[in-house]
Write an enzyme that holds these catalytic residues in place. Structure first.
Site, PDB file in Angstrom:
ATOM      1  N   ASP A 102      28.575  36.145  10.620  1.00  0.00           N
ATOM      2  CA  ASP A 102      27.690  35.484   9.652  1.00  0.00           C
ATOM      3  C   ASP A 102      28.237  35.600   8.235  1.00  0.00           C
ATOM      4  O   ASP A 102      28.064  34.687   7.417  1.00  0.00           O
ATOM      5  CB  ASP A 102      26.282  36.112   9.690  1.00  0.00           C
ATOM      6  CG  ASP A 102      25.562  35.802  10.985  1.00  0.00           C
ATOM      7  OD1 ASP A 102      26.191  35.220  11.891  1.00  0.00           O
ATOM      8  OD2 ASP A 102      24.365  36.139  11.085  1.00  0.00           O
ATOM      9  N   SER A 109      16.179  40.762  13.176  1.00  0.00           N
ATOM     10  CA  SER A 109      16.623  40.228  14.468  1.00  0.00           C
ATOM     11  C   SER A 109      15.472  39.976  15.433  1.00  0.00           C
ATOM     12  O   SER A 109      14.506  40.742  15.483  1.00  0.00           O
ATOM     13  CB  SER A 109      17.587  41.240  15.091  1.00  0.00           C
ATOM     14  OG  SER A 109      17.786  40.955  16.453  1.00  0.00           O
ATOM     15  N   GLU A 111      15.631  40.661  18.342  1.00  0.00           N
ATOM     16  CA  GLU A 111      15.574  41.817  19.253  1.00  0.00           C
ATOM     17  C   GLU A 111      14.355  42.682  18.958  1.00  0.00           C
ATOM     18  O   GLU A 111      13.898  43.444  19.815  1.00  0.00           O
ATOM     19  CB  GLU A 111      16.849  42.657  19.123  1.00  0.00           C
ATOM     20  CG  GLU A 111      18.090  42.013  19.719  1.00  0.00           C
ATOM     21  CD  GLU A 111      18.068  41.928  21.240  1.00  0.00           C
ATOM     22  OE1 GLU A 111      17.642  42.880  21.897  1.00  0.00           O
ATOM     23  OE2 GLU A 111      18.479  40.870  21.763  1.00  0.00           O
ATOM     24  N   TYR A 158      19.145  49.760  18.695  1.00  0.00           N
ATOM     25  CA  TYR A 158      19.462  48.714  17.710  1.00  0.00           C
ATOM     26  C   TYR A 158      18.173  48.057  17.209  1.00  0.00           C
ATOM     27  O   TYR A 158      17.952  47.917  15.998  1.00  0.00           O
ATOM     28  CB  TYR A 158      20.378  47.656  18.349  1.00  0.00           C
ATOM     29  CG  TYR A 158      20.516  46.382  17.537  1.00  0.00           C
ATOM     30  CD1 TYR A 158      21.350  46.326  16.420  1.00  0.00           C
ATOM     31  CD2 TYR A 158      19.810  45.223  17.893  1.00  0.00           C
ATOM     32  CE1 TYR A 158      21.468  45.159  15.677  1.00  0.00           C
ATOM     33  CE2 TYR A 158      19.923  44.056  17.152  1.00  0.00           C
ATOM     34  CZ  TYR A 158      20.754  44.027  16.045  1.00  0.00           C
ATOM     35  OH  TYR A 158      20.862  42.864  15.307  1.00  0.00           O
ATOM     36  N   ALA A 182      17.602  49.222  29.311  1.00  0.00           N
ATOM     37  CA  ALA A 182      16.362  48.453  29.186  1.00  0.00           C
ATOM     38  C   ALA A 182      16.778  47.053  28.774  1.00  0.00           C
ATOM     39  O   ALA A 182      17.739  46.886  28.027  1.00  0.00           O
ATOM     40  CB  ALA A 182      15.442  49.059  28.138  1.00  0.00           C
TER      41      ALA A 182
HETATM   42  P1  NDP Z   1      28.948  41.232  13.191  1.00  0.00           P
HETATM   43  O1  NDP Z   1      28.894  42.337  14.184  1.00  0.00           O
HETATM   44  O2  NDP Z   1      29.894  40.100  13.413  1.00  0.00           O
HETATM   45  O3  NDP Z   1      29.273  41.855  11.750  1.00  0.00           O
HETATM   46  C1  NDP Z   1      28.781  43.088  11.351  1.00  0.00           C
HETATM   47  C2  NDP Z   1      29.356  43.418   9.997  1.00  0.00           C
HETATM   48  O4  NDP Z   1      28.826  44.687   9.546  1.00  0.00           O
HETATM   49  C3  NDP Z   1      30.877  43.553   9.957  1.00  0.00           C
HETATM   50  O5  NDP Z   1      31.358  42.947   8.797  1.00  0.00           O
HETATM   51  C4  NDP Z   1      31.087  45.064   9.897  1.00  0.00           C
HETATM   52  O6  NDP Z   1      32.268  45.450   9.254  1.00  0.00           O
HETATM   53  C5  NDP Z   1      29.904  45.438   9.007  1.00  0.00           C
HETATM   54  N1  NDP Z   1      29.605  46.880   9.027  1.00  0.00           N
HETATM   55  C6  NDP Z   1      29.324  47.645  10.108  1.00  0.00           C
HETATM   56  N2  NDP Z   1      29.092  48.917   9.704  1.00  0.00           N
HETATM   57  C7  NDP Z   1      29.205  48.945   8.357  1.00  0.00           C
HETATM   58  C8  NDP Z   1      29.080  49.945   7.377  1.00  0.00           C
HETATM   59  N3  NDP Z   1      28.784  51.210   7.698  1.00  0.00           N
HETATM   60  N4  NDP Z   1      29.261  49.617   6.087  1.00  0.00           N
HETATM   61  C9  NDP Z   1      29.576  48.345   5.736  1.00  0.00           C
HETATM   62  N5  NDP Z   1      29.733  47.347   6.621  1.00  0.00           N
HETATM   63  C10 NDP Z   1      29.543  47.641   7.922  1.00  0.00           C
HETATM   64  O7  NDP Z   1      27.454  40.672  13.032  1.00  0.00           O
HETATM   65  P2  NDP Z   1      26.936  39.158  12.809  1.00  0.00           P
HETATM   66  O8  NDP Z   1      27.714  38.533  11.734  1.00  0.00           O
HETATM   67  O9  NDP Z   1      26.797  38.503  14.123  1.00  0.00           O
HETATM   68  O10 NDP Z   1      25.440  39.438  12.316  1.00  0.00           O
HETATM   69  C11 NDP Z   1      25.154  39.656  10.935  1.00  0.00           C
HETATM   70  C12 NDP Z   1      23.873  40.448  10.820  1.00  0.00           C
HETATM   71  O11 NDP Z   1      22.792  39.733  11.421  1.00  0.00           O
HETATM   72  C13 NDP Z   1      23.907  41.809  11.518  1.00  0.00           C
HETATM   73  O12 NDP Z   1      23.114  42.706  10.755  1.00  0.00           O
HETATM   74  C14 NDP Z   1      23.239  41.534  12.846  1.00  0.00           C
HETATM   75  O13 NDP Z   1      22.676  42.723  13.394  1.00  0.00           O
HETATM   76  C15 NDP Z   1      22.192  40.540  12.432  1.00  0.00           C
HETATM   77  N6  NDP Z   1      21.761  39.607  13.460  1.00  0.00           N
HETATM   78  C16 NDP Z   1      22.684  38.886  14.134  1.00  0.00           C
HETATM   79  C17 NDP Z   1      22.299  37.985  15.087  1.00  0.00           C
HETATM   80  C18 NDP Z   1      23.292  37.156  15.814  1.00  0.00           C
HETATM   81  O14 NDP Z   1      22.913  36.534  16.803  1.00  0.00           O
HETATM   82  N7  NDP Z   1      24.535  37.084  15.379  1.00  0.00           N
HETATM   83  C19 NDP Z   1      20.867  37.788  15.417  1.00  0.00           C
HETATM   84  C20 NDP Z   1      19.977  38.528  14.547  1.00  0.00           C
HETATM   85  C21 NDP Z   1      20.415  39.418  13.627  1.00  0.00           C
HETATM   86  P3  NDP Z   1      33.633  45.763  10.100  1.00  0.00           P
HETATM   87  O15 NDP Z   1      34.313  44.428  10.267  1.00  0.00           O
HETATM   88  O16 NDP Z   1      34.347  46.698   9.198  1.00  0.00           O
HETATM   89  O17 NDP Z   1      33.225  46.375  11.412  1.00  0.00           O
HETATM   90  P1  GDP Z   2      21.801  40.509  22.430  1.00  0.00           P
HETATM   91  O1  GDP Z   2      20.695  39.541  22.714  1.00  0.00           O
HETATM   92  O2  GDP Z   2      21.926  40.834  20.974  1.00  0.00           O
HETATM   93  O3  GDP Z   2      21.776  41.720  23.267  1.00  0.00           O
HETATM   94  O4  GDP Z   2      23.147  39.670  22.721  1.00  0.00           O
HETATM   95  P2  GDP Z   2      24.244  39.763  23.898  1.00  0.00           P
HETATM   96  O5  GDP Z   2      25.042  38.516  23.796  1.00  0.00           O
HETATM   97  O6  GDP Z   2      24.985  41.051  23.842  1.00  0.00           O
HETATM   98  O7  GDP Z   2      23.381  39.764  25.241  1.00  0.00           O
HETATM   99  C1  GDP Z   2      22.526  38.710  25.570  1.00  0.00           C
HETATM  100  C2  GDP Z   2      22.017  38.898  26.994  1.00  0.00           C
HETATM  101  O8  GDP Z   2      23.099  38.709  27.912  1.00  0.00           O
HETATM  102  C3  GDP Z   2      21.454  40.297  27.289  1.00  0.00           C
HETATM  103  O9  GDP Z   2      20.257  40.140  28.005  1.00  0.00           O
HETATM  104  C4  GDP Z   2      22.515  40.924  28.180  1.00  0.00           C
HETATM  105  O10 GDP Z   2      22.012  41.890  29.116  1.00  0.00           O
HETATM  106  C5  GDP Z   2      23.023  39.697  28.915  1.00  0.00           C
HETATM  107  N1  GDP Z   2      24.366  39.868  29.518  1.00  0.00           N
HETATM  108  C6  GDP Z   2      24.689  39.616  30.810  1.00  0.00           C
HETATM  109  N2  GDP Z   2      25.987  39.900  31.022  1.00  0.00           N
HETATM  110  C7  GDP Z   2      26.493  40.334  29.846  1.00  0.00           C
HETATM  111  C8  GDP Z   2      27.800  40.761  29.448  1.00  0.00           C
HETATM  112  O11 GDP Z   2      28.746  40.805  30.231  1.00  0.00           O
HETATM  113  N3  GDP Z   2      27.955  41.116  28.138  1.00  0.00           N
HETATM  114  C9  GDP Z   2      26.911  41.066  27.237  1.00  0.00           C
HETATM  115  N4  GDP Z   2      27.127  41.395  25.954  1.00  0.00           N
HETATM  116  N5  GDP Z   2      25.665  40.679  27.608  1.00  0.00           N
HETATM  117  C10 GDP Z   2      25.461  40.315  28.891  1.00  0.00           C
END
Ligand code: NDP
Ligand code: GDP
Length: 326
Positions: A13, A127, A129, A151, A282
């Site tokens: 993001d 989220s 979640e 989480y 879970a």
């Molecule tokens: P990513 O996992 O792709 O990115 C996470 C980011 O957080 C990375 O840049 C990582 O840096 C950084 N980070 C982790 N730990 C720290 C720390 N201690 N200090 C500073 N930076 C840190 O997540 P997304 O881009 O997919 O998601 C963005 C946000 O939205 C997250 O908070 C996620 O939980 C939330 N979210 C995402 C959803 C989705 O479907 N994508 C849905 C709902 C919420 P590094 O590269 O160094 O690891």
């Molecule tokens: P989440 O919704 O943030 O947990 O996103 P994920 O993409 O990690 O998982 C989405 C759903 O896919 C969850 O219900 C998982 O249990 C299911 N799932 C099934 N197989 C897999 C797998 O191989 N990897 C991941 N990451 N999720 C899986």
């Protein structure tokens, strides 16, 4: 020129939001944490062709002093807190780290803002979640939460602290309750990207099967490019608030796999193997969002359809492997 500070700028993001804000003429400051693998730090920003356009600065959500320093040095108009330990499965192995980064890290950001630059606007990446074991068929802002992982519990704490900083200290702090959103830049540990990466490998003859866990879980999947626009819209409102961002359609992991395989003329049933090690302690069985408040108040609506998203991700993964082979 408006200034935006993004934490999590190296993530999915963070990259899309940077691109979006640069397009709006913002000066984008991206916080990164030091890594020994510094050559891959800007990979997603590079993929979008904007690595040189973002000012990268050092900091860590766990290091309040670094956040205070950034906030007081740059005085950003808008702060987007996207950083987190964001992978649900990992949160059972590292619940304390997840609590510290995903939960307390958000409070560190809020404190840094309140103490040094309270007029800055704040976005918290909450989220779907948090709805976990769902309490309503379609989840909206008023639906009770029931987190089902470390989480989700950490995100819930960060969400309520965002609401509390808004109500207690008058910060312009909004929480976006985003449902799953994906793209070619999604981490490969998440299921959609795990599937499209697997499909690409199978199509190119590099693998012969794809291991999955619970294929019956359903998610409301949108495109990250659409969702970062909603983050920005929230901070353009006079009054801060919380918004659900979702497509309003839920699809199973199995159906997503069917779509991805079909895109390259293959059948998922011929390659998918269920691997019990991928099941979670879970599960969140179903997520389905009601984003009508965002549509009404922000004029936001998801645009990219799931079929289009799956095709874009598979094509990008095939292109990645083809580039590697050259
Ligand atoms: P990513 O996992 O792709 O990115 C996470 C980011 O957080 C990375 O840049 C990582 O840096 C950084 N980070 C982790 N730990 C720290 C720390 N201690 N200090 C500073 N930076 C840190 O997540 P997304 O881009 O997919 O998601 C963005 C946000 O939205 C997250 O908070 C996620 O939980 C939330 N979210 C995402 C959803 C989705 O479907 N994508 C849905 C709902 C919420 P590094 O590269 O160094 O690891
Ligand atoms: P989440 O919704 O943030 O947990 O996103 P994920 O993409 O990690 O998982 C989405 C759903 O896919 C969850 O219900 C998982 O249990 C299911 N799932 C099934 N197989 C897999 C797998 O191989 N990897 C991941 N990451 N999720 C899986």
């Amino acid at each position: 020129m408006k200034k935006a500070l993004i934490t999590g700028v190296t993530g999915q993001d963070g990259a899309y939001l940077s691109k979006f804000l640069l397009g709006k003429g913002y000066h984008v400051i991206g916080m990164i944490r030091r890594s020994a693998s510094s050559d891959v730090i800007g990979e997603r920003l590079r993929w979008l062709g904007i690595l040189g356009d973002v000012e990268l600065v050092d900091g860590d959500l766990l290091d309040l002093a670094s956040l205070v320093r950034l906030m007081s040095t740059h005085k950003p108009d808008e702060v987007y807190n996207l950083a987190a330990q964001s992978f649900v499965a990992t949160s059972w192995h590292q619940p304390i780290l997840t609590g510290n980064v995903t939960g307390m890290g958000a409070v560190n950001m809020l404190e840094a803002l309140r103490l040094t630059h309270p007029e800055g606007r704040f976005y918290q990446a909450s989220s779907s979640e948090m709805f976990g074991k769902i309490q309503a068929e379609k989840q909206a802002e008023t639906t009770p939460f029931y987190p089902r992982s470390p989480y989700a519990a950490a995100k819930l704490y960060a969400h309520w602290m965002t609401v509390n900083y808004r109500e207690s200290f008058g910060l312009h702090a909004s929480s976006g309750i985003l449902f799953n959103h994906e793209s070619p830049l999604r981490g490969v540990e998440f299921v959609t990207r795990h599937i499209t990466d697997g499909v690409a490998q199978i199509k190119l003859g590099l693998a012969h099967e794809l291991k999955l866990g619970n294929v019956n879980a359903t998610r409301d999947w949108g495109h990250a490019g659409d969702y970062v626009k909603a983050m920005w819209l929230m901070l353009q409102q006079d009054v801060p608030d919380d918004y659900v961002i979702a497509t309003g359609r839920t699809v199973s992991v199995q159906e997503f796999a069917n779509l991805a395989f079909a895109h390259v003329g293959l059948k998922a049933a011929d390659y998918v193997k269920i691997d019990a090690a991928r099941l979670r302690p879970a599960e969140v069985d179903v997520l389905l969002g009601d984003a009508s408040k965002a549509e009404r108040k922000l004029g936001w609506k998801a645009e990219v359809q799931l079929e289009q998203l799956a095709a874009e991700m598979v094509d990008a993964d095939i292109a990645r492997y083809q580039r590697k082979a050259q």
